[in-house]
Scaffold this active site. Structure first.
Site, PDB file in Angstrom:
ATOM      1  N   SER A  22      53.408 -58.902  22.635  1.00 44.71           N
ATOM      2  CA  SER A  22      52.685 -57.648  21.828  1.00 44.71           C
ATOM      3  C   SER A  22      53.703 -57.966  20.293  1.00 44.71           C
ATOM      4  CB  SER A  22      53.432 -57.218  22.865  1.00 44.71           C
ATOM      5  OG  SER A  22      52.908 -55.359  22.669  1.00 44.71           O
ATOM      6  N   GLY A  34      29.321 -62.708  11.013  1.00 45.20           N
ATOM      7  CA  GLY A  34      28.903 -63.459  11.680  1.00 45.20           C
ATOM      8  C   GLY A  34      27.748 -64.163  10.345  1.00 45.20           C
ATOM      9  N   ASN A  38      25.041 -62.736   7.440  1.00 39.43           N
ATOM     10  CA  ASN A  38      26.138 -63.291   5.904  1.00 39.43           C
ATOM     11  C   ASN A  38      25.230 -63.574   4.880  1.00 39.43           C
ATOM     12  OD1 ASN A  38      28.480 -61.770   6.692  1.00 39.43           O
ATOM     13  ND2 ASN A  38      29.348 -64.103   7.332  1.00 39.43           N
ATOM     14  N   PHE A 102      37.289 -65.019  19.886  1.00 42.05           N
ATOM     15  CA  PHE A 102      36.425 -64.751  20.002  1.00 42.05           C
ATOM     16  C   PHE A 102      35.371 -64.346  20.918  1.00 42.05           C
ATOM     17  CE2 PHE A 102      31.751 -66.446  19.429  1.00 42.05           C
ATOM     18  CZ  PHE A 102      31.707 -65.234  18.757  1.00 42.05           C
ATOM     19  N   ASN A 181      30.156 -77.987   5.375  1.00 41.55           N
ATOM     20  CA  ASN A 181      31.136 -79.159   4.811  1.00 41.55           C
ATOM     21  C   ASN A 181      31.240 -80.141   5.028  1.00 41.55           C
ATOM     22  OD1 ASN A 181      32.581 -78.789   6.943  1.00 41.55           O
ATOM     23  ND2 ASN A 181      33.525 -76.889   6.683  1.00 41.55           N
ATOM     24  N   GLY A 214      32.949 -77.935  -5.236  1.00 45.44           N
ATOM     25  CA  GLY A 214      31.163 -77.861  -5.151  1.00 45.44           C
ATOM     26  C   GLY A 214      30.539 -78.358  -4.220  1.00 45.44           C
ATOM     27  N   ASP A 243      28.226 -69.382   3.112  1.00 47.74           N
ATOM     28  CA  ASP A 243      27.471 -68.361   3.741  1.00 47.74           C
ATOM     29  C   ASP A 243      26.795 -68.026   2.876  1.00 47.74           C
ATOM     30  OD1 ASP A 243      27.820 -68.834   6.521  1.00 47.74           O
ATOM     31  OD2 ASP A 243      29.280 -66.750   6.484  1.00 47.74           O
TER      32      ASP A 243
END
Length: 337
Positions: A22, A34, A38, A102, A181, A214, A243
């Site tokens: 904790s 999201g 986005n 998630f 990517n 790039g 995004d």
């Protein structure tokens, strides 16, 4: 959330079979996100009429108002009252180590949305981006596009880790555009067992983002096209940069710009996102955008984009939703959580 200490120091080597930790965190920031949202926000700021397709929980009313205020048509969003909207929860320590989770929530119901029904209400789409979402929804969206003859872009992104090679090959086959990517590119090739040339035989163009180096665009039988990003004014937060690039590139595609010009629009919008903290908090000013395009790529680059940009600038007010006035005769649907 931020933990001012070290997560590693809290882990006891002889107790890793029973971990119960904790943390008292030093900060909490809640940000909109999201992938689909986005990208849709970026398209809206550029003056297009994006239609967001995805599932959200009963807690998304404020976010929905924000999206509409930024030019996004949210009539394609399914509301699931009994679930929360998908969210990513992350704690980062002083050494940039992270513990994260998630929660998919309503995203698990995205496959229930009928794309044909959405487009019957909004009008035809020039292009549908199938982004990372519930895998069943991604498969359905891709098949709907194929059956209806709607051009689509494949952007499996984070879901590449979850999908097997056959599923990936099915999702990207026939795509007008494929986005990855550099890491995702290699993962796609390894999982599918395809060569780069074989992938290029199944898609129109393959767009690979290379971070600070790039972007590279490939088509079968043609030499690759490469462009570098413009200089950034600050380095604030890389989250959502990919995004923003996709939004700019898709806008350029809908405007029917040459592929290099579209990539440069994407690179500049990505740079704006990099200069702000958060995925949607960057400001867009048409005059400044054109100035920076001309500065980075020459006056001709700015001249090609000028007729398409909206007159309004910046982030719109949350309380005053504005209609999404398109600068083309059709909309672009961004499907994904």
């Amino acid at each position: 959330m931020e933990f001012p200490g070290s997560i590693a120091e809290q882990l006891l080597p002889d107790r890793l079979d029973r971990v119960s930790l904790s943390f008292l965190v030093g900060g909490l920031e809640v940000r909109r996100g999201g992938v689909g949202a986005n990208i849709a926000v970026g398209l809206g700021r550029l003056g297009l009429a994006p239609v967001l397709v995805g599932a959200a929980g009963a807690d998304h009313a404020e976010y929905d108002a924000w999206l509409r205020a930024n030019g996004v048509d949210t009539t394609g969003v399914l509301t699931v009252p009994e679930l929360f909207t998908a969210r990513f929860l992350c704690t980062t320590d002083r050494e940039q180590n992270q513990i994260a989770s998630f929660y998919p929530g309503a995203m698990a119901r995205a496959a229930e949305i009928d794309l044909a029904g959405v487009l019957a209400r909004t009008g035809p789409a020039r292009l549908v981006l199938v982004g990372p979402d519930d895998p069943a929804a991604m498969r359905r969206r891709t098949e709907e596009c194929r059956r209806a003859g709607i051009p689509f872009a494949a952007d499996p992104s984070q879901q590449l880790a979850r999908l097997d090679g056959e599923e990936i090959a099915q999702l990207v086959g026939g795509a007008e555009l494929l986005f990855t990517n550099a890491y995702e590119r290699e993962l796609l090739l390894r999982k599918t067992g395809l060569t780069a040339e074989q992938v290029l035989g199944r898609v129109g163009s393959w767009i690979t983002t290379l971070g600070a180096d790039g972007v590279r665009i490939e088509r079968r039988g043609a030499p690759p096209v490469h462009t570098a990003p413009p200089p950034e004014r600050a380095l604030a937060d890389p989250t959502g940069v990919g995004d923003a690039f996709r939004a700019g590139f898709l806008a350029g595609t809908v405007w029917r710009l040459p592929v290099l010009a579209a990539a440069r629009v994407g690179c500049l919008l990505a740079t704006l996102a990099l200069e702000a903290v958060g995925t949607q908090e960057y400001r867009f000013d048409p005059a400044d955008f054109l100035h920076r395009l001309a500065e980075a790529y020459g006056p001709a680059a700015a001249a090609a984009v000028r007729p398409h940009l909206p007159a309004r600038s910046g982030i719109r007010s949350k309380g005053n939703p504005a209609p999404a006035g398109p600068s083309s005769n059709s909309s672009t649907a961004a499907a994904g959580t």
